[in-house]
Design a protein around this motif. Structure first.
Motif, PDB file in Angstrom:
ATOM      1  N   ILE A   1      -5.141   4.912  -9.044  1.00  0.00           N
ATOM      2  CA  ILE A   1      -6.052   5.442  -8.024  1.00  0.00           C
ATOM      3  C   ILE A   1      -6.587   6.809  -8.439  1.00  0.00           C
ATOM      4  O   ILE A   1      -7.781   7.089  -8.345  1.00  0.00           O
TER       5      ILE A   1
ATOM      6  N   LEU B   1      -7.558   4.676   1.206  1.00  0.00           N
ATOM      7  CA  LEU B   1      -7.852   3.360   0.628  1.00  0.00           C
ATOM      8  C   LEU B   1      -8.781   2.557   1.536  1.00  0.00           C
ATOM      9  O   LEU B   1      -9.666   1.847   1.061  1.00  0.00           O
TER      10      LEU B   1
ATOM     11  N   ARG C   1       3.867   1.451  -1.096  1.00  0.00           N
ATOM     12  CA  ARG C   1       4.644   1.535  -2.326  1.00  0.00           C
ATOM     13  C   ARG C   1       3.892   2.282  -3.406  1.00  0.00           C
ATOM     14  O   ARG C   1       4.475   2.801  -4.341  1.00  0.00           O
ATOM     15  N   ILE C   2       2.581   2.340  -3.265  1.00  0.00           N
ATOM     16  CA  ILE C   2       1.767   3.043  -4.250  1.00  0.00           C
ATOM     17  C   ILE C   2       2.238   4.468  -4.409  1.00  0.00           C
ATOM     18  O   ILE C   2       2.294   5.008  -5.481  1.00  0.00           O
ATOM     19  N   ARG C   3       2.624   5.064  -3.271  1.00  0.00           N
ATOM     20  CA  ARG C   3       3.009   6.464  -3.349  1.00  0.00           C
ATOM     21  C   ARG C   3       4.524   6.628  -3.349  1.00  0.00           C
ATOM     22  O   ARG C   3       5.035   7.703  -3.206  1.00  0.00           O
TER      23      ARG C   3
ATOM     24  N   ARG D   1       0.831  -1.196   0.000  1.00  0.00           N
ATOM     25  CA  ARG D   1       0.000   0.000   0.000  1.00  0.00           C
ATOM     26  C   ARG D   1       0.864   1.243   0.000  1.00  0.00           C
ATOM     27  O   ARG D   1       0.603   2.213  -0.675  1.00  0.00           O
TER      28      ARG D   1
ATOM     29  N   VAL E   1      -3.113  -1.244  -9.331  1.00  0.00           N
ATOM     30  CA  VAL E   1      -2.238  -0.771  -8.260  1.00  0.00           C
ATOM     31  C   VAL E   1      -1.439   0.425  -8.761  1.00  0.00           C
ATOM     32  O   VAL E   1      -1.087   0.505  -9.923  1.00  0.00           O
ATOM     33  N   GLY E   2      -1.174   1.349  -7.882  1.00  0.00           N
ATOM     34  CA  GLY E   2      -0.345   2.490  -8.240  1.00  0.00           C
ATOM     35  C   GLY E   2      -1.129   3.782  -8.127  1.00  0.00           C
ATOM     36  O   GLY E   2      -2.357   3.812  -8.229  1.00  0.00           O
ATOM     37  N   ALA E   3      -0.354   4.852  -7.877  1.00  0.00           N
ATOM     38  CA  ALA E   3      -0.996   6.143  -7.680  1.00  0.00           C
ATOM     39  C   ALA E   3      -1.777   6.566  -8.915  1.00  0.00           C
ATOM     40  O   ALA E   3      -2.874   7.131  -8.821  1.00  0.00           O
TER      41      ALA E   3
END
Lengths: 204, 539
Positions: free
Chosen positions: B489, B413, A99-101, A97, B484-486
């Motif tokens: 989102i 999230l 790592r997303i940012r 989670r 997945v990933g900014a």
């Protein structure tokens, strides 16, 4: 492979009785279970996550999950294995989670060629670095590499369990472990595993 | 590591095979081959030995315990630990209120006298002075404690960013210093009405004069500076040598002003000379025939009556305007109706824009004919502005969503994830949508709970607005999948919010959908907060 034992390991009969009482809603039993296993889970989380505060939060959250999911625990399997599985899943979820940012995972490393180790040099490397330096180096590894090593050498997890936790094919686990070891060796060789570097790395 | 010179490719196994062998991951036949080979090959035996040592080395490094386990993990969780959270939340809220009270309240209390907020519960609670002032001494200790707690809560929340104690100490020191800073000095004379304030004729104040909290502020003397008044009624009969800035229900300006007049009030009556400009945001603006303005007049008002002399321009956004006097500059009026009487004079260009034709008397002296633009009101959805505004609203929610995601990605999230439990989220959302304002109001009517009530209410408003973000993200995930990933989102958020915005444009369905989104999203947010606050405590 059996997961690591806790310090005050109780025998299987005692544990079964304790779990039965917890399932029956005995709050004292829950307290006992928590006291028995929380320190070990904290240590596991401390190795898996880059910061102590993360590990503290994760330990708390793992036990929240344990409490919710205890009904799904299959008592024919070792409890500690199940507990570590919950903890490792939670830690990996946390890292994913986050790592997303963060920067992209170091996927390119997967394609880097590996050099054979020179046994003498490898021995020297092992002799030259303290456990503290190894842990500092570990903290600088990419999340997946660090998780793989922690699951294997701290959690004593099987390749199947590691594959399941990290969401990779079982055949890939060996590669993952080997590359993680190589990356750790490189970090230690380069001298980057100083406490200061580790502290910075812990933020990444 | 360099390749070993003793090992030849093809004859010896590689490191990967050695690792798999040690970890018992090879099939039986291959494992037997490795065993046989190592019996006769010193180099491979050496490799296996070193790898095995490395296993031990790694294991030992990981299990070594140099850090103590936090005490709370070494003992059973305590029952009812939530009181600490409740206390921290309470004091944190009180701390937020303290900041509010120190920074915003002075302005708000002054604005209360303007009269714009009559009937408003907030203003009633905030600004009934006797109700509140007597508690100041009691509050000081509580405020200090609350501010400290707020700082501690903030530090705890941000602790991951304070790795080094020096930084932590600096921040906490900053908070303490900020709390101890004395109030800024002021060169102005400040007067509090109790309940009235009068500057008697013949008296002169050689500085700015600030009058606050008076029922009736009467300035009969001279102010050799600016007059700033926050009062119910402000009556200026004397001479003000600076600007007049007034927040009041009524302003009666009967004395000369050498500077500008800026007024925010319901009624503003000007019967004197203003050397410079007048800016008035009022319900009714009345420039008496005896008045004169040396500069321009700018007003946003419901009713505007301009009988006095205006040397400069007039710019008015007003529902109803009546021009009786001379205007030396240009005139531009946006409004519904305009009446220009025979005594009116306009030396410059004159423009009117509105739905009705203005009534312009034949005797009015106009330098040029009125340029009239008739604009009939059209349904909003037929104008491009409507859609532009909708786009802006979408953009505002989108930007807020991104900011929220960047600041608290886990909460973001979790909240959108909680929205998946639609029934539960809506039930809880409905409960909070109705119950929270009631609780806030109940808290507000008690002195102890005033801060808590106000902050609860403000938090509630923010949470209601945020609800669309969580549902937008959920909707986007439904349509685009859980990538997945900014980028994924943000893309989901953008699409989800856009669809919600479009649905809201549909007559009848739109408002209903908005309500559902609020209930749903609020519930998801509450579920997330609940989850995060909950400890694994003994039931």
């Amino acid at each position: 492979m059996e997961p690591r034992k806790t310090a005050g390991e109780m025998n299987s009969t005692e544990l079964a009785e304790l779990l039965a009482r917890v399932r029956a809603g005995d709050s004292d039993a829950w307290g006992e279970l928590y006291r028995e296993y929380a320190p070990a889970i904290f240590r596991f989380c401390r190795r898996a996550l880059p910061a102590r505060e993360d590990a503290e939060d994760a330990t708390t959250e793992v036990f929240m999950k344990v409490r919710q999911k205890l009904g799904t625990y299959d008592s024919s399997r070792p409890f500690t294995a199940w507990l570590y599985k919950v903890a490792s899943n939670h830690c990996w979820d946390t890292l994913r989670r986050r790592r997303i940012r963060q920067d992209l995972e170091t996927g390119d490393l997967e394609t880097l060629p590996l050099e054979h180790p020179e046994p003498d040099q490898l021995e020297q490397l092992q002799a030259a670095h303290t456990s503290k330096e190894v842990r500092d180096g570990l903290a600088q590894l990419p999340d997946r590499a660090r998780m793989a090593l922690v699951l294997r050498y701290f959690g004593d997890m099987s390749y199947e369990e590691i594959a399941d936790t990290l969401g990779v094919r079982r055949a890939f686990v060996g590669v993952l472990l080997l590359r993680a070891r190589h990356q750790l060796r490189e970090i230690l060789q380069s001298g980057a595993a100083s406490p200061r570097a580790a502290a910075v790395g812990g933020h990444l | 590591m360099t390749p070993s010179g003793d090992r030849t490719e093809g004859l010896h196994f590689d490191e990967m095979t050695g690792l798999l062998f040690l970890d018992q991951q090879l099939d039986e036949g291959r494992a037997r081959e490795i065993t046989q080979h190592t019996n006769s090959c010193a180099a491979c035996r050496e490799l296996l030995r070193v790898l095995k040592n490395e296993n031990v080395w790694l294991r030992q490094a990981m299990i070594a315990e140099e850090e103590p386990v936090p005490a709370r993990f070494a003992e059973a969780p305590r029952r009812g630990g939530s009181w600490a959270w409740a206390a921290a939340l309470g004091f944190g809220t009180a701390g937020a209120y303290t900041l509010w009270n120190g920074l915003i309240d002075p302005w708000m209390s002054q604005a209360s006298e303007v009269g714009f907020t009559q009937g408003n519960l907030m203003s009633m609670l905030f600004f009934s002075g006797a109700f509140w002032n007597g508690w100041n001494s009691v509050l000081t200790a509580v405020e200090f404690l609350a501010l400290g707690t707020l700082g501690a809560v903030a530090a705890w929340l941000l602790r991951r960013y304070f790795r080094r104690s020096a930084k932590f100490a600096a921040v906490m020191g900053g908070i303490i210093c900020a709390a101890m800073l004395p109030s800024s000095a002021s060169a102005a004379q400040i007067e509090h009405g109790s309940p009235n304030y009068t500057l008697a004729a013949g008296q002169e104040i050689k500085s700015d004069l600030i009058v606050r909290g008076a029922d009736h502020a009467q300035i009969d003397g001279t102010v050799d500076g600016d007059l700033i008044a926050f009062s119910h009624i402000v009556e200026v009969n004397g001479h003000v040598k600076g600007d007049v800035i007034v927040f009041a229900q009524e302003l009666h300006l009967n004395g000369p002003v050498d500077g500008n007049v800026r007024v925010f009030a319901q009624l503003a009556f000007l019967r004197s000379t203003v050397e410079r400009n007048v800016m008035a945001f009022v319900n009714t603006l009345d420039l008496d025939e005896a008045s004169s303005v040396g500069g321009s007049v700018t007003t946003g008002s419901q009713t505007t009556r301009l009988g006095g002399k205006i040397t400069g321009d007039l710019l008015a956004g007003t529902a109803s305007a009546e021009l009786n006097g001379p205007i030396g500059g240009n005139v531009k009026i946006l409004g519904r109706s305009l009446q220009v009487t025979p005594s009116a004079q306009i030396a410059g260009r004159a423009e009117f824009e509105g739905p009705e034709q203005p009534e312009i008397a034949a005797g009015a002296k106009l330098a040029s004919p009125f340029q009239v633009t008739i604009k009939k009101p059209t349904p909003g959805y037929l104008t491009w502005r409507y859609y532009w505004h909708q786009t802006l609203r979408w953009g505002a929610a989108f930007v807020l969503g991104i900011v929220f995601f960047l600041v608290a990605p886990a909460v973001f999230l979790d909240a959108s994830n909680s929205a998946k439990k639609a029934g539960l989220a809506m039930g809880i959302g409905l409960l909070f949508l109705v119950g929270l304002p009631v609780a806030a109001i109940i808290a507000c009517v008690t002195i102890v709970g005033l801060g808590l009530g106000i902050v609860t209410f403000l938090t509630y408003v923010v949470a209601v607005y945020m609800s669309q973000i969580f549902i937008g993200e959920w909707l986007g995930e439904k349509l685009l999948g859980a990538g997945v990933g900014a980028g994924a989102i943000i893309g989901r958020l953008a699409l989800g919010l856009a669809i919600l915005r479009v649905i809201r444009l549909i007559p009848f369905i739109g408002p209903l959908s908005a309500l559902v989104v609020i209930v749903w999203g609020l519930g998801a947010y509450v579920l997330t907060i609940h989850k995060r606050l909950r400890q694994p405590a003994v039931a």
